[in-house]
Design an enzyme around this catalytic site. Structure first.
Site, PDB file in Angstrom:
ATOM      1  CE  LYS A   1      -2.368   1.707   3.634  1.00 28.02           C
ATOM      2  NZ  LYS A   1      -3.498   1.866   4.583  1.00 28.02           N
TER       3      LYS A   1
ATOM      4  NE  ARG B   1      -5.014  -1.370   7.121  1.00 28.00           N
ATOM      5  CZ  ARG B   1      -4.248  -0.549   7.813  1.00 28.00           C
ATOM      6  NH1 ARG B   1      -4.711   0.062   8.900  1.00 28.00           N
ATOM      7  NH2 ARG B   1      -3.018  -0.303   7.433  1.00 28.00           N
TER       8      ARG B   1
ATOM      9  CD  GLN C   1      -9.510   5.826   9.727  1.00 31.69           C
ATOM     10  OE1 GLN C   1     -10.033   4.712   9.702  1.00 31.69           O
ATOM     11  NE2 GLN C   1      -8.963   6.378   8.665  1.00 31.69           N
TER      12      GLN C   1
ATOM     13  CG  ASN D   1     -13.173  14.255  19.617  1.00 38.15           C
ATOM     14  OD1 ASN D   1     -12.253  13.445  19.541  1.00 38.15           O
ATOM     15  ND2 ASN D   1     -13.316  15.264  18.780  1.00 38.15           N
TER      16      ASN D   1
ATOM     17  CB  SER E   1      -4.135  12.434  15.335  1.00 42.45           C
ATOM     18  OG  SER E   1      -5.103  13.454  15.417  1.00 42.45           O
TER      19      SER E   1
ATOM     20  CG  MET F   1      -8.382   0.889  17.103  1.00 46.69           C
ATOM     21  SD  MET F   1      -7.504  -0.684  16.963  1.00 46.69           S
ATOM     22  CE  MET F   1      -7.284  -0.805  15.200  1.00 46.69           C
ATOM     23  N   GLY F   2      -5.383   4.560  17.449  1.00 43.57           N
ATOM     24  CA  GLY F   2      -4.880   5.802  16.858  1.00 43.57           C
ATOM     25  C   GLY F   2      -3.369   5.881  16.737  1.00 43.57           C
ATOM     26  CB  THR F   3      -0.663   4.969  19.044  1.00 40.32           C
ATOM     27  OG1 THR F   3      -1.240   5.912  19.952  1.00 40.32           O
ATOM     28  CG2 THR F   3       0.845   5.070  19.111  1.00 40.32           C
TER      29      THR F   3
ATOM     30  N   GLY G   1      -3.631  -1.720  18.012  1.00 38.53           N
ATOM     31  CA  GLY G   1      -3.807  -1.870  16.559  1.00 38.53           C
ATOM     32  C   GLY G   1      -2.935  -0.876  15.819  1.00 38.53           C
TER      33      GLY G   1
HETATM   34  P1  NAD Z   1      -9.007  12.840  12.038  1.00 40.63           P
HETATM   35  O1  NAD Z   1      -8.034  13.920  11.753  1.00 40.63           O
HETATM   36  O2  NAD Z   1     -10.241  12.722  11.216  1.00 40.63           O
HETATM   37  O3  NAD Z   1      -9.463  12.923  13.576  1.00 40.63           O
HETATM   38  C1  NAD Z   1      -8.507  13.116  14.579  1.00 40.63           C
HETATM   39  C2  NAD Z   1      -9.122  12.821  15.931  1.00 40.63           C
HETATM   40  O4  NAD Z   1      -8.132  13.000  16.950  1.00 40.63           O
HETATM   41  C3  NAD Z   1     -10.280  13.747  16.294  1.00 40.63           C
HETATM   42  O5  NAD Z   1     -11.179  13.058  17.125  1.00 40.63           O
HETATM   43  C4  NAD Z   1      -9.573  14.867  17.076  1.00 40.63           C
HETATM   44  O6  NAD Z   1     -10.450  15.579  17.925  1.00 40.63           O
HETATM   45  C5  NAD Z   1      -8.583  14.015  17.860  1.00 40.63           C
HETATM   46  N1  NAD Z   1      -7.408  14.747  18.314  1.00 40.63           N
HETATM   47  C6  NAD Z   1      -6.583  15.526  17.576  1.00 40.63           C
HETATM   48  N2  NAD Z   1      -5.581  15.987  18.357  1.00 40.63           N
HETATM   49  C7  NAD Z   1      -5.789  15.478  19.597  1.00 40.63           C
HETATM   50  C8  NAD Z   1      -5.103  15.579  20.838  1.00 40.63           C
HETATM   51  N3  NAD Z   1      -3.985  16.308  20.945  1.00 40.63           N
HETATM   52  N4  NAD Z   1      -5.593  14.924  21.910  1.00 40.63           N
HETATM   53  C9  NAD Z   1      -6.721  14.184  21.806  1.00 40.63           C
HETATM   54  N5  NAD Z   1      -7.423  14.041  20.659  1.00 40.63           N
HETATM   55  C10 NAD Z   1      -6.949  14.678  19.582  1.00 40.63           C
HETATM   56  O7  NAD Z   1      -8.169  11.487  12.000  1.00 40.63           O
HETATM   57  P2  NAD Z   1      -8.675  10.010  11.699  1.00 40.63           P
HETATM   58  O8  NAD Z   1      -8.581   9.763  10.220  1.00 40.63           O
HETATM   59  O9  NAD Z   1      -9.945   9.753  12.389  1.00 40.63           O
HETATM   60  O10 NAD Z   1      -7.484   9.153  12.353  1.00 40.63           O
HETATM   61  C11 NAD Z   1      -7.338   9.100  13.768  1.00 40.63           C
HETATM   62  C12 NAD Z   1      -6.017   8.435  14.104  1.00 40.63           C
HETATM   63  O11 NAD Z   1      -6.027   7.080  13.648  1.00 40.63           O
HETATM   64  C13 NAD Z   1      -4.797   9.070  13.466  1.00 40.63           C
HETATM   65  O12 NAD Z   1      -3.751   9.115  14.417  1.00 40.63           O
HETATM   66  C14 NAD Z   1      -4.433   8.126  12.338  1.00 40.63           C
HETATM   67  O13 NAD Z   1      -3.068   8.180  11.995  1.00 40.63           O
HETATM   68  C15 NAD Z   1      -4.793   6.792  13.004  1.00 40.63           C
HETATM   69  N6  NAD Z   1      -5.005   5.673  12.086  1.00 40.63           N
HETATM   70  C16 NAD Z   1      -4.557   4.451  12.507  1.00 40.63           C
HETATM   71  C17 NAD Z   1      -4.713   3.347  11.699  1.00 40.63           C
HETATM   72  C18 NAD Z   1      -4.267   2.002  12.182  1.00 40.63           C
HETATM   73  O14 NAD Z   1      -4.237   1.045  11.411  1.00 40.63           O
HETATM   74  N7  NAD Z   1      -3.958   1.851  13.445  1.00 40.63           N
HETATM   75  C19 NAD Z   1      -5.324   3.486  10.433  1.00 40.63           C
HETATM   76  C20 NAD Z   1      -5.817   4.736  10.041  1.00 40.63           C
HETATM   77  C21 NAD Z   1      -5.646   5.831  10.890  1.00 40.63           C
END
Ligand code: NAD
Length: 321
Positions: free
Chosen positions: A67, A110, A138, A159, A199, A219-221, A292
């Protein structure tokens, strides 16, 4: 070579199909039948963009490829998604390119599927309340996949930017579950299962806020430096992940590892639970945590499924290269 454009994906890959593909590839990884190759991720020094590749080979599913993806912060102003992903598949017998597949929706599907697999395998059977930390792009996919994996009765959400919580409220209204915006303390006190999908670069949830028996899908990290929960919480939990090598370097576990609170050997691949070589949760009081991180093989698995369904539907575009 076949092309499956982004606009076709929604009709080809359902959340249920993504769940099936991701669970199968996690199992193949744990059996040693599939492996991810080292991730490349670079700042381009152009358009403020981050760009990279996730790749691997699944010998069981015969999926070989990568990818290509990244983050272009200026895209929103151009009416485009900031995250851009495309999956390329190759014939494992000849190395010839076999497909190019739009990867934006597939990435969300996924990622949500991975979290749902962990919830199904690790949450207490009597879990009723889902807590959502994060309300970005996400989060809606995460919520939809979670409620398919487990029978939740209500959802609570927090949030950093509260105005974004309407996204979760809208999904809950659509699927017929009550939703309430709560403080982090209330979320930890009420939720049986928590999904974190932000994020953030600093711990949001603290160990003291979580009840015994909670399952967390973090899942965010997915990058060095990001963090959603306190390292002490990771250390107190039984930790599972998609891939240990990523978990300890760029996943949620990186901080507990860095602080010396846990070792690599304390983290179990979720595929071992799927295959039955690890029991998963062993008590009602145990905190389980799924880290994740997002692996290339998940992308290849859902892309291969999209290609096979597009072929069957006659909707893939064929090109000579
Ligand atoms: P997005 O930009 O649409 O949303 C970001 C989210 O994080 C929002 O809820 C925002 O309010 C919150 N946020 C931003 N800064 C923050 C902070 N300092 N403290 C607390 N919350 C905060 O992003 P998204 O597309 O929903 O992606 C969210 C995260 O998931 C990203 O870190 C992205 O890299 C990660 N991600 C992980 C995978 C995986 O496989 N694990 C896949 C896709 C995305």
């Amino acid at each position: 070579m076949l092309i499956v454009p982004e606009k076709l994906i929604a009709d080809l890959v359902t959340p249920e199909a993504a769940y099936e593909a991701v669970e199968a590839v996690f199992a193949a990884m744990a059996r040693g039948d599939a492996r991810n190759f080292p991730v490349v991720r670079e700042a381009l020094g152009h358009a403020d963009a981050l760009y990279g590749f996730k790749s691997g080979f699944d010998r069981a599913g015969l999926a070989l490829g990568l990818k290509s993806g990244g983050y272009w912060p200026g895209n929103m102003d151009r009416g485009l998604t900031n995250h851009q992903s495309t999956v390329f598949l190759f014939d494992p017998d000849t190395g010839r390119p076999s497909a190019m597949v739009g990867g934006n929706l597939l990435t969300a599907l996924r990622t949500a599927a991975a979290s749902a697999v962990a919830i199904k395998r690790l949450a207490r059977k009597n879990a009723r309340v889902l807590g959502m930390v994060g309300a970005g792009h996400q989060s809606a996919f995460q919520l939809r996949a979670a409620v398919k994996a487990h029978a939740f009765e209500r959802v609570v959400g927090w949030n950093l930017h509260p105005e974004m919580l309407s996204r979760l409220a809208d999904v809950c209204a659509e699927i017929g579950l009550p939703f309430e915006a709560v403080s982090l303390d209330e979320l930890g006190a009420q939720a049986d299962v928590i999904i974190t999908i932000t994020s953030s670069f600093a711990a949001i949830l603290k160990h003291a806020q979580i009840r015994p028996g909670t399952h967390l899908s973090c899942m965010g990290t997915d990058t060095v430096g990001k963090q959603e929960v306190e390292a002490e919480l990771v250390a107190a939990a039984t930790a599972f992940t998609d891939e240990v090598a990523q978990s300890v370097t760029l996943g949620e576990c990186q901080h507990a590892i860095g602080a010396g609170l846990i070792a690599d050997s304390d983290i179990t691949a979720i595929g071992d639970v799927i295959n039955g070589s690890h029991p998963g949760r062993t008590s009602e009081d145990e905190i389980t945590l799924f880290d994740g991180t997002g692996v290339g093989l998940q992308d290849l698995a859902v892309a291969a499924m999209a290609v096979s369904r597009a072929k069957a539907a006659g909707s893939a575009i064929e090109v000579e290269i």
